[in-house]
Design an enzyme around this catalytic site. Structure first.
Site, PDB file in Angstrom:
ATOM      1  N   ASN A   9       0.872  -1.180   0.000  1.00  0.00           N
ATOM      2  CA  ASN A   9       0.000   0.000   0.000  1.00  0.00           C
ATOM      3  C   ASN A   9       0.903   1.223   0.000  1.00  0.00           C
ATOM      4  O   ASN A   9       1.497   1.560   1.022  1.00  0.00           O
ATOM      5  CB  ASN A   9      -0.893  -0.029   1.257  1.00  0.00           C
ATOM      6  N   TRP A  10       1.014   1.844  -1.157  1.00  0.00           N
ATOM      7  CA  TRP A  10       1.953   2.969  -1.287  1.00  0.00           C
ATOM      8  C   TRP A  10       1.421   4.247  -0.641  1.00  0.00           C
ATOM      9  O   TRP A  10       2.143   5.225  -0.523  1.00  0.00           O
ATOM     10  CB  TRP A  10       2.255   3.235  -2.763  1.00  0.00           C
ATOM     11  N   LYS A  11       0.160   4.247  -0.267  1.00  0.00           N
ATOM     12  CA  LYS A  11      -0.478   5.440   0.310  1.00  0.00           C
ATOM     13  C   LYS A  11      -0.232   6.643  -0.619  1.00  0.00           C
ATOM     14  O   LYS A  11      -0.186   6.468  -1.825  1.00  0.00           O
ATOM     15  CB  LYS A  11       0.021   5.662   1.737  1.00  0.00           C
ATOM     16  N   HIS A  99      -9.382   0.947   5.000  1.00  0.00           N
ATOM     17  CA  HIS A  99      -8.101   1.154   5.688  1.00  0.00           C
ATOM     18  C   HIS A  99      -8.328   2.075   6.889  1.00  0.00           C
ATOM     19  O   HIS A  99      -9.167   2.978   6.831  1.00  0.00           O
ATOM     20  CB  HIS A  99      -7.086   1.767   4.716  1.00  0.00           C
ATOM     21  N   GLU A 171      -4.936  -4.899  10.623  1.00  0.00           N
ATOM     22  CA  GLU A 171      -3.927  -3.860  10.817  1.00  0.00           C
ATOM     23  C   GLU A 171      -4.217  -3.115  12.124  1.00  0.00           C
ATOM     24  O   GLU A 171      -5.047  -2.194  12.139  1.00  0.00           O
ATOM     25  CB  GLU A 171      -3.962  -2.857   9.662  1.00  0.00           C
ATOM     26  N   GLY A 177       2.772   2.490  10.665  1.00  0.00           N
ATOM     27  CA  GLY A 177       3.694   3.604  10.482  1.00  0.00           C
ATOM     28  C   GLY A 177       4.431   4.011  11.744  1.00  0.00           C
ATOM     29  O   GLY A 177       5.072   5.061  11.787  1.00  0.00           O
ATOM     30  N   SER A 216       3.803  -1.956  10.246  1.00  0.00           N
ATOM     31  CA  SER A 216       5.264  -1.984  10.438  1.00  0.00           C
ATOM     32  C   SER A 216       5.892  -3.329  10.073  1.00  0.00           C
ATOM     33  O   SER A 216       6.876  -3.749  10.684  1.00  0.00           O
ATOM     34  CB  SER A 216       5.638  -1.574  11.868  1.00  0.00           C
ATOM     35  N   GLY A 237       3.105  -1.031   4.209  1.00  0.00           N
ATOM     36  CA  GLY A 237       3.127   0.385   3.858  1.00  0.00           C
ATOM     37  C   GLY A 237       4.539   0.823   3.517  1.00  0.00           C
ATOM     38  O   GLY A 237       5.028   0.601   2.403  1.00  0.00           O
ATOM     39  N   GLY A 238       5.223   1.429   4.491  1.00  0.00           N
ATOM     40  CA  GLY A 238       6.542   2.030   4.255  1.00  0.00           C
ATOM     41  C   GLY A 238       7.522   1.133   3.519  1.00  0.00           C
ATOM     42  O   GLY A 238       8.180   1.572   2.564  1.00  0.00           O
TER      43      GLY A 238
END
Ligand code: 13P
Length: 256
Positions: A9-11, A99, A171, A177, A216, A237-238
């Site tokens: 998920n690149w957000k 989300h 999540e 994050g 994370s 994510g990150g």
């Protein structure tokens, strides 16, 4: 047997140039290791304006493409929204639904999330249904009740059969994050509870639904998380913005 899925998920990150490099790295990395990676499905969810660019890049690989949100409505006066019919023009296979950032920052309710799941399923797009509790809810002992209520809203709206077509992602909000991952045991407890809720409705569907962990996930902790019996991959994510990290997470899922 459930096939693992690793979803990025690149957000709201990336631009044309960084996405070109990221996709080249992912396609090359996965294509050079096709045999080992055969046991994992890989999905990337870019910001929707880059769908075509990403769709072009994945044409020589097995990577699937999704988006991060979609409207529950078919068309009309919904400024800023995207419809499922529009996604169909871009070979978009998946959509992240509910989300925690959509729920907390944009006020999406359990009922709206369920409607989005329903609309996606009707359009043949696979929802990645996100659920998870806040730190406050966990600290007050409500984690399982919150997650079960989020699952229940979709069960009531879409029925148990819909879970044979969708993907669930647990999540915990406090792990997103923050660098603070749920321990494998904490994650497994919730994944097991989700599967138990679904099993009460239909054991076969429950045994087949993929439940991803998100929050994370990184190249170091992925293998241990994915080794848990009810964790079928990750929503990342990150670390999904870094070629080497994302490929390492995919490898961990393939080996699990
Ligand atoms: P991070 O992996 O950056 O914690 O984000 C998780 C997430 O929200 C994926 O949807």
């Amino acid at each position: 047997m459930r096939k693992s899925l690793v979803a990025g998920n690149w957000k709201m990150n990336g631009n044309k140039s960084s996405i070109n490099s990221l996709m080249d790295g992912l396609v090359n990395g996965l294509n050079s290791n096709v045999e080992a990676m055969g046991s994992v499905d890989v999905l990337v969810c870019p910001p929707a304006v880059y769908l075509q660019q990403v769709a072009d890049k994945v044409s020589t690989s097995s990577i699937k493409v999704g988006v991060q949100n979609v409207s529950e409505y078919e068309s009309g006066a919904y400024t800023g929204e995207l419809s499922l019919a529009m996604l169909a023009d871009f070979n978009c296979d998946y959509v992240i639904v509910g989300h925690s950032e959509r729920r907390s920052l944009f006020g999406e309710t359990d009922a709206q999330v369920a409607e989005k799941c329903q609309a996606a399923l009707e359009a043949g797009v696979i929802p990645v249904l996100c659920v998870g509790e806040t730190l406050e809810q966990r600290d007050s002992g409500q984690a399982l009740a919150v997650v079960e209520a989020q699952i229940d809203a979709v069960l009531k709206c879409c029925g148990i059969a819909s879970f044979s077509k969708l993907v669930v992602a647990y999540e915990p909000v406090w792990a997103i994050g923050t660098g603070r991952t749920a321990t494998p045991e904490q994650a497994q407890e919730v994944h097991g509870a989700i599967r138990a809720v679904l099993a009460a409705a239909d054991a076969e569907v429950s045994a087949s639904v993929r439940i991803l962990y998100g929050g994370s996930v990184n190249a170091v902790n992925a293998a241990e998380l994915f080794s848990q019996p009810d964790i079928d991959g990750g929503l990342v994510g990150g670390a999904s913005l870094k070629v080497d990290d994302f490929l390492a997470i995919c490898s961990a899922a393939a080996a699990a």
